[in-house]
Design an enzyme around this catalytic site. Structure first.
Site, PDB file in Angstrom:
ATOM      1  N   LYS A 105      35.692  45.656  45.304  1.00 20.06           N
ATOM      2  CA  LYS A 105      35.660  44.270  43.914  1.00 20.06           C
ATOM      3  C   LYS A 105      37.155  43.123  43.395  1.00 20.06           C
ATOM      4  CE  LYS A 105      33.416  42.459  39.538  1.00 20.06           C
ATOM      5  NZ  LYS A 105      32.725  43.400  38.476  1.00 20.06           N
ATOM      6  N   ASP A 117      38.888  32.416  42.226  1.00 22.66           N
ATOM      7  CA  ASP A 117      39.090  33.242  43.867  1.00 22.66           C
ATOM      8  C   ASP A 117      39.013  34.205  44.139  1.00 22.66           C
ATOM      9  OD1 ASP A 117      39.428  34.957  41.262  1.00 22.66           O
ATOM     10  OD2 ASP A 117      42.513  34.524  40.450  1.00 22.66           O
ATOM     11  N   ARG A 175      19.479  42.804  43.391  1.00 23.63           N
ATOM     12  CA  ARG A 175      19.501  42.663  42.014  1.00 23.63           C
ATOM     13  C   ARG A 175      18.342  42.114  41.763  1.00 23.63           C
ATOM     14  NH1 ARG A 175      25.329  42.309  40.832  1.00 23.63           N
ATOM     15  NH2 ARG A 175      26.744  43.360  41.995  1.00 23.63           N
ATOM     16  N   ASP A 244      21.190  38.232  36.872  1.00 21.67           N
ATOM     17  CA  ASP A 244      22.186  38.479  38.248  1.00 21.67           C
ATOM     18  C   ASP A 244      22.843  40.534  38.425  1.00 21.67           C
ATOM     19  OD1 ASP A 244      23.357  36.669  36.626  1.00 21.67           O
ATOM     20  OD2 ASP A 244      25.300  36.935  37.544  1.00 21.67           O
ATOM     21  N   ASN A 245      23.026  40.461  37.242  1.00 23.41           N
ATOM     22  CA  ASN A 245      23.528  41.617  36.791  1.00 23.41           C
ATOM     23  C   ASN A 245      22.415  42.624  36.866  1.00 23.41           C
ATOM     24  OD1 ASN A 245      26.320  40.825  36.997  1.00 23.41           O
ATOM     25  ND2 ASN A 245      26.007  39.662  34.499  1.00 23.41           N
TER      26      ASN A 245
HETATM   27  P1  AMP Z   1      29.599  38.568  36.342  1.00 20.84           P
HETATM   28  O1  AMP Z   1      29.440  37.675  35.038  1.00 20.84           O
HETATM   29  O2  AMP Z   1      30.975  39.022  36.990  1.00 20.84           O
HETATM   30  O3  AMP Z   1      28.055  39.171  37.166  1.00 20.84           O
HETATM   31  O4  AMP Z   1      30.372  37.171  37.779  1.00 20.84           O
HETATM   32  C1  AMP Z   1      29.065  35.965  37.334  1.00 20.84           C
HETATM   33  C2  AMP Z   1      28.895  35.295  39.237  1.00 20.84           C
HETATM   34  O5  AMP Z   1      30.761  34.657  39.591  1.00 20.84           O
HETATM   35  C3  AMP Z   1      28.525  36.175  40.650  1.00 20.84           C
HETATM   36  O6  AMP Z   1      28.146  35.512  41.088  1.00 20.84           O
HETATM   37  C4  AMP Z   1      30.496  36.547  40.489  1.00 20.84           C
HETATM   38  O7  AMP Z   1      30.482  36.964  42.116  1.00 20.84           O
HETATM   39  C5  AMP Z   1      31.269  35.429  40.267  1.00 20.84           C
HETATM   40  N1  AMP Z   1      32.835  35.533  39.595  1.00 20.84           N
HETATM   41  C6  AMP Z   1      32.867  36.398  38.924  1.00 20.84           C
HETATM   42  N2  AMP Z   1      34.353  35.888  39.498  1.00 20.84           N
HETATM   43  C7  AMP Z   1      34.989  35.795  40.128  1.00 20.84           C
HETATM   44  C8  AMP Z   1      36.047  34.952  40.708  1.00 20.84           C
HETATM   45  N3  AMP Z   1      37.350  35.235  39.904  1.00 20.84           N
HETATM   46  N4  AMP Z   1      36.053  34.871  41.578  1.00 20.84           N
HETATM   47  C9  AMP Z   1      35.013  34.045  42.585  1.00 20.84           C
HETATM   48  N5  AMP Z   1      33.750  34.191  41.874  1.00 20.84           N
HETATM   49  C10 AMP Z   1      33.699  35.262  40.702  1.00 20.84           C
HETATM   50 MG    MG Z   2      27.513  40.204  38.102  1.00 19.41          MG
END
Ligand code: AMP
Ligand code: MG
Length: 476
Positions: A105, A117, A175, A244-245
């Site tokens: 990650k 990024d 998921r 998705d989580n």
């Molecule tokens: P999360 O809220 O962390 O579950 O992320 C939601 C979505 O945003 C997922 O598809 C993650 O892979 C994407 N995501 C979160 N942070 C980043 C990042 N810094 N770069 C690329 N994708 C991100």
């Molecule tokens: Mg996520």
């Protein structure tokens, strides 16, 4: 086994190619190992004594035999709104070992990064690394992590921070949103292949069942109801319960702006961006059900809608049964039944109105022998606590278990330590200045939160007032 001798497999790549995208990790500059988890190394069967090789492995520089790197595609309901394509934007799969799928990650961009990024900053990696271990230590199913590395790689998040990678593992990374992706895009062949894959991975005993897709949903519902009860009983607020989580294995995944409760507050919202409190602590069980409904909708091409709906009708009862069981154990009661819900509700109301630290209350109650002094000290007023304890005394008088045994049992289920955000924050600030001793200490208490840890008692106290019930932002 030494890293160089290990062979990995990639079962997910046997799925249709719409399910993933092959991508190489982009290593961080000047990586260094911060911490490695021996227990997870043992589960994987990896010898982690060669620290240099381990660092390179976590940094995506050392590719093991058989490893094929890819990001997974999924959709999801974010704060109730459907987003048709998300996917691993900053997690790269590197292969499977002993039934555990490994992901880096923060190892750079993927097809699904959108404008991101693909990086993770040190503070968010530390939070994921420590909390997944703490969750495991509390006996709640979760993803785990093998190691965390830091670097000299600059990453911008409102200020310049340092990039970091966590190598995390899970028996499944499928998921609810993975199913939603194929249902929404009407790729029903892929949807079915994914369901077969997930059944094999998560619930192999269903393989030979006639109605295996219906049973699959039933299993997920049961596991999710249990997970929600466990979060509520321990006082954990996930913060971003987007579909998705949510894991189809019903385990805790994707640690973001989560929090353990400080003073009990059912309305507590840990996520700064969650203005309406959709993912507040008290809403979690209901959101679990909402998310299962979204999953049911995605499974409709495989199972008749009415049948899925019939299964969902059991969610509330299943959740309540688990919750009641867990609260009964926390209270040290031999028996609890539906009639005792009022007593539990009354207790939670009392804790909320008196601003009592949730974890400390149960730990103190675990030592209760009729002397109320220590408990009364926890709240703002004495009368509501005394009234509740009068009733608790009556419950205890019906117990067959003697007091010593009851106390012992309670000490085994009421943690002395949970990793509150102010503690993590202190470890993060230390780490950002290059000092990792507190991170090591917090890891130790995370692994065994029920034990006494000499020299670390400071972390078992109520949260200092200035740090109570703070919200965190998602920007990690
Ligand atoms: P999360 O809220 O962390 O579950 O992320 C939601 C979505 O945003 C997922 O598809 C993650 O892979 C994407 N995501 C979160 N942070 C980043 C990042 N810094 N770069 C690329 N994708 C991100
Ligand atoms: Mg996520």
């Amino acid at each position: 086994m030494k890293l160089k001798n290990i062979k990995l497999t990639n079962p997910y790549l046997e799925l249709p190619s719409l399910c993933y995208d092959r991508v190489k990790p982009t290593p961080l500059k000047k990586p260094f190992l911060i911490h490695a988890n021996q227990e997870v190394a043992d589960m994987l069967g990896i010898d982690i004594s060669e620290r240099e090789a381990l660092t390179q492995f976590v940094n995506g520089e050392l590719k093991l035999e058989g490893s094929d790197n890819f990001a997974m595609c999924y959709a999801g309901h974010q704060f109730g709104h459907f987003v048709p394509r998300l996917g691993d934007g900053r997690a790269i799969n590197i292969g499977t070992l002993n039934g555990l799928h490994m992901q880096l990650k923060g190892a750079g961009q993927t097809l699904y990064s959108r404008s991101g990024d693909g990086r993770a900053v040190l503070r968010s990696s530390i939070r994921e690394y420590l909390m997944s271990e703490a969750m495991h230590g509390l006996g709640i199913e979760t993803t785990r992590a093998l190691a965390i590395i830091g670097s000299e790689h600059s990453v911008y998040r409102q200020r310049w921070e340092k990039g970091s990678i966590v190598l995390r593992v899970s028996p499944s990374w499928v998921r609810f949103g993975t199913f939603e992706y194929f249902a929404h895009s009407q790729n029903h062949k892929e949807l079915e292949a994914l369901a077969d894959y997930a059944i094999n991975e998560c619930y192999p005993h269903l393989n030979n069942e006639n109605d295996k897709y219906l049973h699959f949903f039933t299993e997920i519902m049961g596991k999710t109801a249990r997970l929600m009860a466990e979060w509520q009983a321990v006082g954990f607020n996930h913060g971003v319960m987007n579909t998705d989580n949510m894991s189809v294995l019903g385990i805790t995944i994707d640690y973001g702006p989560y929090a353990f409760l400080d003073d009990y507050d059912s309305n507590f919202i840990c996520n700064h961006t969650d203005q309406n409190g959709r993912y507040s602590f008290g809403n979690q069980p209901r959101i679990g059900e909402w998310n299962l409904r979204a999953l049911a909708l995605a499974l409709e091409p495989l199972v008749r809608k009415e049948r899925l709906e019939k299964i969902l009708e059991h969610y509330g009862r299943l959740y309540s049964r688990h919750f009641l069981y867990l609260m009964g154990r926390k209270l040290g009661l031999d028996e609890v039944s539906d009639e005792d819900f009022d007593f539990i509700r009354q207790m939670l109301g009392m804790l909320q109105s008196l601003h009592v630290d949730y974890t400390l209350f149960f730990r103190t109650l675990s030592h209760y022998d009729g002397d109320r002094k220590a408990l009364l000290k926890l709240g703002l007023l004495h009368t509501p606590m005394n009234e509740w304890l009068d009733e608790y005394d009556e419950y205890l008088s019906d117990n067959k278990t003697n007091q010593t045994k009851r106390q012992e049992n309670m000490l085994e289920v009421n943690p002395k330590y949970v990793l509150k955000n102010y503690m993590l924050q202190e470890a993060i600030e230390q780490a950002e200045s290059g000092e990792f001793s507190l991170l090591h200490d917090l890891f130790t208490i995370a692994q065994n939160p029920y034990a006494e840890h000499k020299g670390l008692e400071r972390w078992a106290k109520a949260t200092p007032d200035e740090f109570k019930n703070q919200k965190l932002s998602c920007s990690s």
